[in-house]
Design a protein around this motif. Structure first.
Motif: not given
Length: 400
Positions: A283, A291, A319, A337
């Motif tokens: 991430h 995101e 994401s 997402h």
């Protein structure tokens, strides 16, 4: 100038924007779209007034004299006499999001709907509370879910009927505080990452405590087990991947080692039991796009083989919350997402985006692909487990 959403008011406006893109926002030498990022595609003004990208300025310049000839009017100029075309950079940033959305819509139309369909759903708020991880026993196909209920691991059969639960809230070896992920070893031992007391806890198939591995982690997150029963754990706080070798019979740790360092907030991890490849989801924590995620692919001896990010997977901006491999060794990812699940195919080759699930998901956070070509998705949005298959009628007949 930050990227903003862009709404197209009419068909005519869409046509005008397409003309702007083709006539103004493309380099007419390499036909690549100008970029506002500090890379080779930034637009550069030549002294004659024509505009090409920085990469083409460098490519057309003579190595010794650093001079180039305008490819349109043939006027000579010095490479140092070129300068950024700020108005095109501003225009690119202003309407660039429209073209990204347009490419995504075009790609999704080309790919069509998902190839897997919802077969059945179980769990729901109450039986499951804020679920975070899902796993499956190999032989029985019973489904385990890690969640925030009074007892932190719940086991269902393949039809979704409750079987048992264990791991009540607490910090002892037989208790679980805050589970983030769960997996099952080939010997049906259950491994849980517990962020509450920064440990990894191992249980028997019935929920009896086997081992607690602590004093190694700051934030243990993703966990998976390979065919050799080695446990792989990501630490999202320290940016590391651990390998733990455990004697399951005696509950003794035989070795523990940081095998990968300098990862960017690693969370989900998956081990391919066909190829031995290891995939970690990073991430990126970018302020403009918090995101954004990327995948790092490692060999079984932890050599980086490939990195898949928003550029290699574009125009899709995935994401990724969870990853798994199917029985053929294809990589499957959940896009939290958009609420989709995609297959990237054989990741030793170029990614092949195939939509598996395009409907019915709210916030997918866990994935398991079974040997029967069934996809089990943990949906934290409505606290359920959702089972998808390519042919629901055949699966239904098989379960009778």
């Amino acid at each position: 100038m930050s990227e903003t959403s862009f709404t197209i008011p009419s068909r005519r406006a869409e046509e005008i924007l397409d003309e702007i893109h083709s006539n103004l926002l493309e380099c007419k030498v390499c036909f690549e779209t100008f970029s506002s990022k500090p890379r080779a595609r930034r637009p550069r003004n030549l002294p004659c007034g024509h505009v090409i990208c920085l990469g083409c300025v460098c490519a057309l310049s003579q190595a010794a004299s650093r001079c180039l000839e305008c490819p349109f009017c043939r006027k000579q100029c010095d490479q140092g006499g070129t300068y950024e075309c700020q108005i095109l950079i501003d225009l690119q940033e202003m309407i660039g999001s429209y073209f990204l959305q347009k490419k995504t819509r075009d790609l999704e139309r080309d790919l069509g709907s998902g190839v897997m369909h919802l077969h059945h759903t179980f769990g729901g708020w109450g039986p499951l509370i804020n679920p975070t991880g899902v796993a499956v026993f190999g032989a029985s196909q019973d489904v385990l879910v890690a969640h925030g209920g009074h007892e932190r691991v719940t086991v269902y059969n393949s039809r979704g009927q409750f079987l048992r639960s264990f791991g009540r809230y607490g910090h002892d070896n037989f208790e679980i505080c805050h589970p983030l992920d769960v997996t099952v070893s080939p010997g049906d031992h259950i491994v849980v990452t517990d962020a509450g007391d920064r440990s990894v806890k191992v249980f028997s198939s019935t929920g009896s405590p086997v081992a607690t591995i602590s004093d190694l982690f700051q934030l243990p997150w993703g966990v998976d087990v390979d065919l050799l029963w080695n446990i792989r754990v990501t630490d999202a706080e320290t940016g590391t991947l651990w390998r733990i070798v455990l004697d399951y019979g005696r509950g003794m740790v035989l070795s523990k080692k940081e095998v990968v360092k300098d990862l960017k907030t690693p969370r989900a991890v998956a081990c391919c039991r066909e190829s031995g490849l290891i995939v970690v989801v990073e991430h990126l924590q970018i302020q403009e796009s918090p995101e954004l995620t990327q995948l790092k692919v490692f060999s079984s001896d932890y050599v980086v083989l490939k990195q898949l990010d928003t550029f290699s997977l574009r125009p899709l901006r995935l994401s990724i919350s969870s990853v798994t491999f199917n029985r053929n060794g294809d990589l499957i990812v959940a896009d939290v997402h958009q609420g989709n699940v995609w297959s990237l195919g054989d990741i030793s080759k170029e990614p092949e985006l195939i939509p598996l699930v395009r409907e019915g998901l709210v916030h997918p956070v866990g994935l398991v692909a079974t040997d029967e070509d069934t996809l089990i998705v943990l949906d934290a949005g409505d606290h359920t487990v959702k089972v998808y298959t390519t042919d629901t009628e055949d699966l239904y007949r098989e379960k009778q």
